[in-house]
Design a protein around this motif. Sequence first.
Motif, PDB file in Angstrom:
ATOM      1  N   GLN A 119       0.840  -1.258  -0.197  1.00 29.74           N
ATOM      2  CA  GLN A 119       0.087   0.097  -0.010  1.00 29.74           C
ATOM      3  C   GLN A 119       0.805   1.323  -0.002  1.00 29.74           C
ATOM      4  O   GLN A 119       0.668   2.284  -0.827  1.00 29.74           O
ATOM      5  N   ARG A 120       1.961   1.351   0.984  1.00 28.96           N
ATOM      6  CA  ARG A 120       2.782   2.323   0.976  1.00 28.96           C
ATOM      7  C   ARG A 120       3.526   2.785  -0.502  1.00 28.96           C
ATOM      8  O   ARG A 120       3.356   3.686  -1.073  1.00 28.96           O
ATOM      9  N   GLN A 121       3.851   1.542  -1.161  1.00 26.92           N
ATOM     10  CA  GLN A 121       4.326   1.347  -2.505  1.00 26.92           C
ATOM     11  C   GLN A 121       3.748   2.157  -3.413  1.00 26.92           C
ATOM     12  O   GLN A 121       4.042   3.201  -4.194  1.00 26.92           O
ATOM     13  N   ARG A 122       2.276   1.616  -3.665  1.00 22.56           N
ATOM     14  CA  ARG A 122       1.272   2.173  -4.340  1.00 22.56           C
ATOM     15  C   ARG A 122       0.818   3.476  -4.363  1.00 22.56           C
ATOM     16  O   ARG A 122       0.564   4.308  -5.340  1.00 22.56           O
ATOM     17  N   ASN A 123       0.772   3.955  -3.027  1.00 24.65           N
ATOM     18  CA  ASN A 123       0.564   5.353  -2.533  1.00 24.65           C
ATOM     19  C   ASN A 123       1.622   6.084  -3.144  1.00 24.65           C
ATOM     20  O   ASN A 123       1.415   7.233  -3.816  1.00 24.65           O
ATOM     21  N   ARG A 124       3.013   5.723  -3.011  1.00 23.70           N
ATOM     22  CA  ARG A 124       3.911   6.540  -3.494  1.00 23.70           C
ATOM     23  C   ARG A 124       4.006   6.699  -5.216  1.00 23.70           C
ATOM     24  O   ARG A 124       4.326   7.724  -5.708  1.00 23.70           O
ATOM     25  N   TRP A 125       3.687   5.487  -5.864  1.00 22.16           N
ATOM     26  CA  TRP A 125       3.724   5.698  -7.243  1.00 22.16           C
ATOM     27  C   TRP A 125       2.466   6.442  -7.905  1.00 22.16           C
ATOM     28  O   TRP A 125       2.748   7.215  -8.718  1.00 22.16           O
ATOM     29  N   THR A 126       1.496   6.687  -6.901  1.00 26.34           N
ATOM     30  CA  THR A 126       0.353   7.669  -7.431  1.00 26.34           C
ATOM     31  C   THR A 126       0.978   9.001  -7.183  1.00 26.34           C
ATOM     32  O   THR A 126       0.701   9.696  -8.315  1.00 26.34           O
ATOM     33  N   VAL A 156      -5.253  -1.967  -4.022  1.00 27.79           N
ATOM     34  CA  VAL A 156      -4.359  -1.254  -4.839  1.00 27.79           C
ATOM     35  C   VAL A 156      -5.130  -0.034  -5.320  1.00 27.79           C
ATOM     36  O   VAL A 156      -4.485   1.158  -5.345  1.00 27.79           O
ATOM     37  N   MET A 157      -6.254  -0.065  -5.493  1.00 26.37           N
ATOM     38  CA  MET A 157      -7.164   1.014  -5.886  1.00 26.37           C
ATOM     39  C   MET A 157      -7.157   2.046  -4.853  1.00 26.37           C
ATOM     40  O   MET A 157      -7.028   3.380  -4.827  1.00 26.37           O
ATOM     41  N   TRP A 158      -7.449   1.342  -3.383  1.00 22.19           N
ATOM     42  CA  TRP A 158      -7.476   2.224  -2.228  1.00 22.19           C
ATOM     43  C   TRP A 158      -6.401   3.164  -2.298  1.00 22.19           C
ATOM     44  O   TRP A 158      -6.272   4.072  -1.772  1.00 22.19           O
ATOM     45  N   SER A 159      -5.167   2.269  -2.176  1.00 26.62           N
ATOM     46  CA  SER A 159      -3.903   3.037  -1.939  1.00 26.62           C
ATOM     47  C   SER A 159      -3.673   4.233  -2.978  1.00 26.62           C
ATOM     48  O   SER A 159      -3.150   5.283  -2.653  1.00 26.62           O
ATOM     49  N   ALA A 160      -4.090   3.894  -4.102  1.00 28.27           N
ATOM     50  CA  ALA A 160      -3.990   5.151  -5.229  1.00 28.27           C
ATOM     51  C   ALA A 160      -4.812   6.276  -4.849  1.00 28.27           C
ATOM     52  O   ALA A 160      -4.352   7.354  -4.883  1.00 28.27           O
ATOM     53  N   VAL A 161      -5.969   6.107  -4.337  1.00 30.85           N
ATOM     54  CA  VAL A 161      -6.856   7.095  -3.885  1.00 30.85           C
ATOM     55  C   VAL A 161      -6.399   7.767  -2.515  1.00 30.85           C
ATOM     56  O   VAL A 161      -6.244   8.902  -2.886  1.00 30.85           O
ATOM     57  N   MET A 162      -5.780   7.070  -1.849  1.00 27.83           N
ATOM     58  CA  MET A 162      -5.104   7.597  -0.761  1.00 27.83           C
ATOM     59  C   MET A 162      -4.045   8.495  -1.199  1.00 27.83           C
ATOM     60  O   MET A 162      -3.431   9.313  -0.597  1.00 27.83           O
ATOM     61  N   GLY A 163      -3.159   7.842  -2.048  1.00 24.72           N
ATOM     62  CA  GLY A 163      -2.066   8.783  -2.657  1.00 24.72           C
ATOM     63  C   GLY A 163      -2.337   9.933  -3.129  1.00 24.72           C
ATOM     64  O   GLY A 163      -1.734  11.060  -2.669  1.00 24.72           O
ATOM     65  N   ASN A 164      -3.489  10.074  -3.810  1.00 23.20           N
ATOM     66  CA  ASN A 164      -3.919  11.389  -4.187  1.00 23.20           C
ATOM     67  C   ASN A 164      -4.424  12.250  -3.070  1.00 23.20           C
ATOM     68  O   ASN A 164      -4.226  13.419  -3.001  1.00 23.20           O
ATOM     69  N   PHE A 165      -4.973  11.707  -2.149  1.00 22.73           N
ATOM     70  CA  PHE A 165      -5.358  12.377  -0.806  1.00 22.73           C
ATOM     71  C   PHE A 165      -4.264  12.956  -0.195  1.00 22.73           C
ATOM     72  O   PHE A 165      -4.175  14.071   0.189  1.00 22.73           O
ATOM     73  N   ASP A 166      -3.213  12.073  -0.137  1.00 24.37           N
ATOM     74  CA  ASP A 166      -2.030  12.428   0.835  1.00 24.37           C
ATOM     75  C   ASP A 166      -1.259  13.681  -0.075  1.00 24.37           C
ATOM     76  O   ASP A 166      -0.674  14.673   0.658  1.00 24.37           O
ATOM     77  N   LEU A 167      -1.329  13.638  -1.440  1.00 22.16           N
ATOM     78  CA  LEU A 167      -0.672  14.629  -2.061  1.00 22.16           C
ATOM     79  C   LEU A 167      -1.427  16.044  -1.842  1.00 22.16           C
ATOM     80  O   LEU A 167      -0.758  16.982  -1.583  1.00 22.16           O
ATOM     81  N   SER A 208      10.469   7.915   1.803  1.00 24.01           N
ATOM     82  CA  SER A 208      10.585   6.746   2.521  1.00 24.01           C
ATOM     83  C   SER A 208      11.992   6.091   2.624  1.00 24.01           C
ATOM     84  O   SER A 208      12.113   5.242   3.359  1.00 24.01           O
ATOM     85  N   GLY A 209      12.777   6.634   1.654  1.00 24.20           N
ATOM     86  CA  GLY A 209      14.114   6.441   1.816  1.00 24.20           C
ATOM     87  C   GLY A 209      14.439   5.110   1.169  1.00 24.20           C
ATOM     88  O   GLY A 209      13.419   4.241   0.748  1.00 24.20           O
ATOM     89  N   LEU A 210      15.410   4.712   1.032  1.00 23.03           N
ATOM     90  CA  LEU A 210      15.908   3.454   0.079  1.00 23.03           C
ATOM     91  C   LEU A 210      15.774   2.233   0.901  1.00 23.03           C
ATOM     92  O   LEU A 210      15.648   1.093   0.308  1.00 23.03           O
ATOM     93  N   SER A 211      15.702   2.180   2.350  1.00 20.82           N
ATOM     94  CA  SER A 211      15.581   0.895   3.185  1.00 20.82           C
ATOM     95  C   SER A 211      14.298   0.376   2.839  1.00 20.82           C
ATOM     96  O   SER A 211      14.074  -0.786   2.937  1.00 20.82           O
ATOM     97  N   ASN A 212      13.401   1.156   2.494  1.00 21.13           N
ATOM     98  CA  ASN A 212      12.208   0.496   1.990  1.00 21.13           C
ATOM     99  C   ASN A 212      12.281  -0.454   0.969  1.00 21.13           C
ATOM    100  O   ASN A 212      12.620   0.045  -0.068  1.00 21.13           O
ATOM    101  N   PRO A 213      11.782  -1.601   1.134  1.00 21.84           N
ATOM    102  CA  PRO A 213      11.821  -2.642  -0.062  1.00 21.84           C
ATOM    103  C   PRO A 213      11.278  -2.364  -1.280  1.00 21.84           C
ATOM    104  O   PRO A 213      11.257  -3.011  -2.220  1.00 21.84           O
ATOM    105  N   SER A 214      10.066  -1.373  -0.966  1.00 27.00           N
ATOM    106  CA  SER A 214       9.175  -1.246  -2.106  1.00 27.00           C
ATOM    107  C   SER A 214       9.454   0.048  -2.941  1.00 27.00           C
ATOM    108  O   SER A 214       8.793   0.957  -3.024  1.00 27.00           O
ATOM    109  N   LYS A 215      10.737  -0.139  -3.563  1.00 25.12           N
ATOM    110  CA  LYS A 215      10.912   1.151  -4.194  1.00 25.12           C
ATOM    111  C   LYS A 215      10.787   1.019  -5.738  1.00 25.12           C
ATOM    112  O   LYS A 215      11.358   1.736  -6.569  1.00 25.12           O
ATOM    113  N   LYS A 216      10.246  -0.045  -6.244  1.00 26.82           N
ATOM    114  CA  LYS A 216      10.169  -0.183  -7.723  1.00 26.82           C
ATOM    115  C   LYS A 216       8.899   0.176  -8.421  1.00 26.82           C
ATOM    116  O   LYS A 216       7.996   0.187  -7.541  1.00 26.82           O
ATOM    117  N   LYS A 217       8.913   0.223  -9.519  1.00 28.44           N
ATOM    118  CA  LYS A 217       7.882   0.846 -10.161  1.00 28.44           C
ATOM    119  C   LYS A 217       7.550   0.376 -11.438  1.00 28.44           C
ATOM    120  O   LYS A 217       8.165  -0.256 -11.944  1.00 28.44           O
TER     121      LYS A 217
END
Lengths: 120, 478, 357
Positions: free
Chosen positions: B321-328, B443-454, B467-476
């Motif tokens: 969720q964190r990753q998808r939030n960031r991608w959005t 995934v859809m919810w994370s995207a919506v939240m991403g926009n909200f956070d933005l 989130s820094g590089l330690s986050n294992p979820s940095k791929k796109k």
Amino acid sequence: MKKILVIEDNPMVIKSLEFKLTKDGNDVMIAHDGREAMKLLKDNAFDLILTDLMLPFVTGNELISYIKKNTPKTPIIVLSTSTQENIIMDAFNMGVDDFITKPFSPNELSLRVRRLLSKN
Amino acid sequence: MGSVLSQFTEIASWLFLIYGSIISSGYLFTAIYSLIEIRDYKRRNNFEDDIALLQSLNLPAISILAPAFNEGLNIVENVRSLLTINYPSFEIVIINDGSSDNSMELLFAEYELEKKDILYHNFVETKDIKGIYKSKNKAFKNLTVVDKENGGKADALNTGINICQNSVICCIDVDCILENDAMLKLIKPFLNNGNKVIASGGVIRVANSCVIEDGRIIEVKLPDSFVARVQVLEYFRAFLMGRMAWSRVDGLLLISGAFGMFDKQIVIEAGGYNTNTVGEDMELLVRMRRMMQERKIPYTVGFVPDPLCWTEVPQTWKVLQRQRNRWTRGTAETLWMHKKMMFNPKYKILGMLSTPFWFFFEWLAPLIEFTGILFFIILFIFGQVSWEVFLTFFLAVYSFAILFSVTALFFEEYSFQQYKKPSYIIRLIGTAMLEPIIYHPIVMWSAVMGNFDLLRGKNSWGVMSRSGLSNPSKKKKG
Amino acid sequence: MFNKDIFSFPFTLDSLPWIMKLNILFVIFFLSLAVIFFISIIWIRIFKIYRNEKKNKQQTLLIEFLNSYLFDEDFDKELEIKTFKENHLKTKLEIKVTIKEILHFHENLKGESARDLETLFNKLDLVEFTLLDLDDGRWFTTARAINALSELSIEVPNDKIETYLNESRNEVRQQSQLYFLKLAKEQPLKFLDKTVRPLTTWQQIYIENALKNFYKGPAPDFSQWLYHDLTSVVEFSIRMIARYNQFENIPKLIPFLKSENDTLKCEAITSLTNLEDTGLLELIIPNFINNSRTIKLKILDAVEQIGDYEDLKRVGEQIKPTEWELRIKYHNIEQGFLPEKKELIYSQFMLEKRSEI
């Protein structure tokens, strides 16, 4: 019977070397990558080592410096696709005895192996 | 009240239907285009003599840039596997982005590092460098380690760009696993093209559950966890279908941060990675392309479909969720920064096709979907839900989702067939059937939240918490 | 809560509202497509397993066969070839794998072994199959056939290949170029006269490689293509003049130092540097400042390789303070010229850098 270690990752080249060198009356051992080579080197003594430079897990140069540190007398032949001067120079500077480039002539290679083996 | 609502329902239904049809036909074209491109690629690479390549003096030297933040666990093996890459002339620059763990000490000990006075200039502004190190051992002479203040991934890459020696750079994640001939494959677009090539990207694959030894894939396995398994399908869809097609029409907007090759000079002229967005990989390519188009220089971006780079994807819902939030957020930020390009014929494919596509189908899709659900809830509250219509509509969407995944799976079977075990196909089909119900809503919810956070963080656009590089979820994915 | 209509299943399709009909139509359409793809996946899978099994069997057989053929003196060549031909060259796949494996061996071996492989290819009648492929009509089959012919030096009438020199597919062009090159006894690059499409760097790499490793005749005089219509051919020729040490062509390279085209100018500087032409630096240093970034970098390279510290200083005077890339390169070269002052140069640079920021 001389013991030769062949370190190479191309299966076709391995088979040909194994076949040819065994025909020549040597005892041939194969390592498919640098790690396997390290293991074999720890447990065995070889009369000659034939190695590629671009290998999985451990670089050719690292392998050469390892061999030179532990059994400095064992002759090393590099069999590599590199024709670049600096790579060949580096190899010789690290103490390699011979450098053969791919594509290679098996007859010539066998001759060079024999010559190095008879020297020691 | 009832008639107004039913009229409203009618209009909304039409809108959803039209949007759905456009999106489906978009995907259909994507599928056809990528099929052509994959077939072409396979045929082109039918016979290959690597020896000639490896011996050539004309292959450009490459600088491989790998930022590392608290990667102490695997950094030694990862660097070692990078050092054994099959390419005649390359250097590896590891950028330690102010790690708080013992990464530096480990590198020091293993690779016999010593401090070197190396001249450099900040072509792109970055955080301060603490030191540049090289190995005392000749066997590692193409390794450089840079120790710097923490500044995030983009900043670390910029530091690498400032320091590295060669004119072609390859930016990778230090924990990703590269195939042996990854560089040889990725450089090919640069060499075999009439136009100037400014970047080339490759396919990312999912490494979870694969057997890995010393930074190399020994055996490809299907991930055990459902979350990771769905992402195998997602990556098939994104890379084998999406990006292949975009590459065919030269409309690629994104080269994954985990694995891409660039012309250094163009990167510098474009200004390097943007440290103010979480979508720095997409933003850079868009900016580079925009610059080239504004300068009216013919150029292109290459893409290679071989599985060359394997990476660990999120295994838990939370990290996902964190990753998808960031991608959005990354997508939205990039599109916003380059909003001028949208529907601007000056930018050709990019303006007329790529950016609108990203806007309407990547960024807007989850929002529209969310609105649809809200709409459904309203109807439900007013007792206006026509269940049979809803059921058939749901089935139509569901069967389309299945079709899409099965097509992607077909592409994989047709092209590279990395998942050898026959039982894997069945499991992947099963995953595809569950995905729309279990995975997709999250995934859809994370995207919506991403926009909200933005929106919420709008005032602090520049200092968005990283989130820094330690986050294992940095791929796109794209 | 349920709309009561739902309980009135089943109803006829006609009685449904249009939106439902449409949806049901979609469902049927999507699902049947999905099933078709699913069946294709299974079919591809079974087909690939079956084919790989055959392929591996043939490969194992071939490795044994080829190695014995090449290195075993007790091997009864004539008999074994006959047996192999009769038993293991029956299907298209077997033939394809055999051709590929022989090529693979040939790619890695040279000398007598390579010649032996060429003879074997002939004796196994594989040439005929290759010629069939050549006329197949599909570009990738044609390219593969030309590749096999040139790898193994099998001659066919020139006009058969010549038509492909300017083919629209880059790959076919490349293979036919290599064919003419690898089979030539003399004048290996004659095909350049007939080439009208630009050479990519990739193609240039393969041409150079074939020239060095396959062609045995006298090196051509590369200056004959210095005025070719294609920039890429000129670029290639300039480079080859240096790679083949054709010192006699130095005067013909000098005009390119004034070329409007940066690629050619760059290549000319590199070549003259590699030929260690003593006059070069005098021609490029005074005019350093009027060049593009790429050329400036090249000039610095030239100074590093064939110049001295005095030459470097003359270039240094023309570098602007904002040209950081050039300045760094300048100091790196300076460090090479004055190894004892390495640290001094470094600290000097750091000082300058700090004061300018």
